[in-house]
Motif scaffolding. Structure first.
Motif, short mmCIF file in Angstrom:
data_model
loop_
_atom_site.label_atom_id
_atom_site.label_comp_id
_atom_site.label_asym_id
_atom_site.label_seq_id
_atom_site.Cartn_x
_atom_site.Cartn_y
_atom_site.Cartn_z
N PRO A 8 0.86 -1.19 0.00
CA PRO A 8 0.00 0.00 0.00
C PRO A 8 0.90 1.24 0.00
N ALA A 9 0.74 2.07 -1.00
CA ALA A 9 1.65 3.22 -1.14
C ALA A 9 0.88 4.42 -1.67
N ALA A 10 -0.35 4.56 -1.22
CA ALA A 10 -1.17 5.64 -1.75
C ALA A 10 -1.19 6.87 -0.85
N GLY A 11 -0.60 6.74 0.35
CA GLY A 11 -0.66 7.84 1.32
C GLY A 11 0.05 9.10 0.82
N THR A 14 2.44 13.29 4.41
CA THR A 14 2.44 14.72 4.75
C THR A 14 3.55 15.10 5.75
N ARG A 15 4.03 14.09 6.50
CA ARG A 15 5.09 14.43 7.47
C ARG A 15 6.40 14.77 6.77
N LYS A 25 6.49 9.36 -1.04
CA LYS A 25 7.29 9.09 0.17
C LYS A 25 8.11 7.81 0.00
N GLU A 26 7.52 6.82 -0.68
CA GLU A 26 8.17 5.52 -0.86
C GLU A 26 9.44 5.61 -1.70
N GLN A 102 -5.60 3.60 -5.56
CA GLN A 102 -6.62 3.93 -4.57
C GLN A 102 -6.96 5.40 -4.83
N MET A 105 -8.17 8.49 -0.30
CA MET A 105 -7.43 8.01 0.86
C MET A 105 -8.41 7.61 1.95
N LYS A 106 -8.92 6.37 1.86
CA LYS A 106 -9.95 5.96 2.83
C LYS A 106 -9.41 5.06 3.92
N GLY A 107 -8.08 4.93 3.99
CA GLY A 107 -7.48 4.12 5.05
C GLY A 107 -6.78 2.88 4.52
N LEU A 108 -5.96 2.30 5.39
CA LEU A 108 -5.15 1.14 5.00
C LEU A 108 -6.02 -0.07 4.64
N ASP A 131 7.28 2.24 4.38
CA ASP A 131 7.85 3.26 5.28
C ASP A 131 8.27 2.67 6.63
P1 UTP Z 1 0.54 6.50 7.01
O1 UTP Z 1 -0.61 7.20 7.62
O2 UTP Z 1 1.74 6.25 7.83
O3 UTP Z 1 1.06 7.21 5.69
O4 UTP Z 1 0.00 5.14 6.39
P2 UTP Z 1 0.78 8.63 5.08
O5 UTP Z 1 -0.65 8.99 5.21
O6 UTP Z 1 1.36 8.56 3.70
O7 UTP Z 1 1.75 9.54 5.95
P3 UTP Z 1 1.53 10.94 6.69
O8 UTP Z 1 0.95 10.59 8.03
O9 UTP Z 1 0.64 11.80 5.85
O10 UTP Z 1 2.94 11.48 6.79
C1 UTP Z 1 0.71 3.92 6.48
C2 UTP Z 1 0.85 3.29 5.11
O11 UTP Z 1 -0.43 2.99 4.54
C3 UTP Z 1 -0.56 3.56 3.26
C4 UTP Z 1 0.48 4.68 3.19
O12 UTP Z 1 0.91 4.88 1.86
C5 UTP Z 1 1.59 4.15 4.09
O13 UTP Z 1 2.46 3.28 3.38
N1 UTP Z 1 -1.95 4.06 3.10
C6 UTP Z 1 -2.58 4.67 4.13
C7 UTP Z 1 -2.59 3.88 1.88
O14 UTP Z 1 -2.03 3.32 0.91
N2 UTP Z 1 -3.88 4.34 1.76
C8 UTP Z 1 -4.53 4.97 2.78
O15 UTP Z 1 -5.70 5.37 2.58
C9 UTP Z 1 -3.86 5.13 4.00
#
Ligand code: UTP
Length: 277
Positions: A8-11, A14-15, A25-26, A102, A105-108, A131
């Motif tokens: 999963p690499a859609a986040g 933001t940090r 980020k990946e 994805q 961004m609806k969660g892991l 990460d």
């Molecule tokens: P994080 O919450 O740590 O990642 O999600 P983020 O949102 O990219 O980081 P910040 O908090 O804004 O800095 C943990 C992992 O789950 C994936 C993220 O890509 C990350 O690898 N993820 C999370 C998704 O793929 N989709 C989502 O909807 C949420």
């Protein structure tokens, strides 16, 4: 036995803004290798050769990284720099990369659900959050350790570590009975509990083995903490209706989703590699 791994690499990462404004980020490098390549190497070491990556907008660099760059190859052909591409060339040759997006961004939990088209609904599969960079001094990667355990328990497995009780609010936390050294039968899981309300200080990190029935469970799972579909809630349900194991892995994990953890990982790999330069 387990040949597919989801990333999963859609986040939004933001940090790490502004670095992650236009770059995933990946793809942040720890020394000269992007985070996701460490994850893919761990999956290969565990016997996986199909990598399913869940991406989002602005993540094209990941797709390009796991593909041949003919211009670059042409440019450095015959020079000493060619050997810098040896590892990634080998990865591209040995693995199949598949992608899906994805859109929101609806969660892991939702991201993993989107990945079902990549891993299918017949076989167990691995999940790596790139990460969370994991290393093991005796050479056996965390996913490989978990796959060994899977052959005994044949159920979903989460990797856990003990965290400072003040940090439980950053993790999914498990409750369970220790059934063998470092192996717990999960009875409950809570996503990011308040300090003082956590069932333990055993925190889930970004490594999972999931059995495919998890997709049916996710489909029925409602949005939880922060309005996101949490994989923790789906796993909690799976634990209550069947069995989920939590495994205290051997090795070290760097939280490369945070600046501090990323710097620690960089220092660790620098120390490890500085004599090979
Ligand atoms: P994080 O919450 O740590 O990642 O999600 P983020 O949102 O990219 O980081 P910040 O908090 O804004 O800095 C943990 C992992 O789950 C994936 C993220 O890509 C990350 O690898 N993820 C999370 C998704 O793929 N989709 C989502 O909807 C949420």
């Amino acid at each position: 036995m387990i040949s597919r791994c989801l990333f999963p690499a859609a986040g939004y990462g933001t940090r790490f803004l502004p670095a992650t404004k236009a770059m995933p980020k990946e793809m942040l490098p720890v020394l000269t290798k992007p985070l996701i390549q460490y994850g893919v190497e761990e999956a290969m070491d565990a016997g996986c050769d199909v990598m399913g990556i869940i991406t989002g907008r602005g993540k094209r660099a990941i797709t390009d990284h796991f593909d041949v760059s003919y211009e670059l190859e042409h440019q450095i052909k015959g020079s000493k720099k060619e050997e810098l591409l040896d590892d990634i060339r080998d990865i591209i040759k040995r693995c199949t990369f598949t992608y899906t997006r994805q859109n929101e961004m609806k969660g892991l939990g939702d991201a993993i659900y989107k990945g079902r088209v990549l891993v299918g609904e017949q076989e167990p599969f691995g999940v790596i959050l790139a990460d969370d960079l994991c290393v093991n001094s005796n050479g056996e990667g965390v996913l490989k350790q978990m796959i060994s355990l899977y052959s005994k328990y044949k159920c979903s497995i989460v990797a856990i570590m003990e965290v400072d009780p003040n940090d439980v609010g950053k993790y999914g936390i498990i409750e369970g009975n220790e059934i063998e050294n470092g192996v717990y039968m999960v009875s409950n899981m809570v996503e990011k509990p308040d300090v003082g309300n956590a069932p333990s200080n055993l925190a889930v990190i970004g490594r999972y083995i999931l059995t495919p029935d998890i997709f049916d469970v996710i489909k029925e799972t409602k949005a939880g903490k922060n309005g996101e579909l949490q994989i923790t809630d789906a796993l909690c349900e799976q634990a209550k209706n069947g069995m989920v194991i939590a495994y205290k892995f051997q090795g070290q994990r760097f939280d490369c989703g945070s600046v501090d953890g990323f710097v620690d990982a960089t220092n660790y790999f620098y120390e490890l590699n500085k004599d090979n330069k």
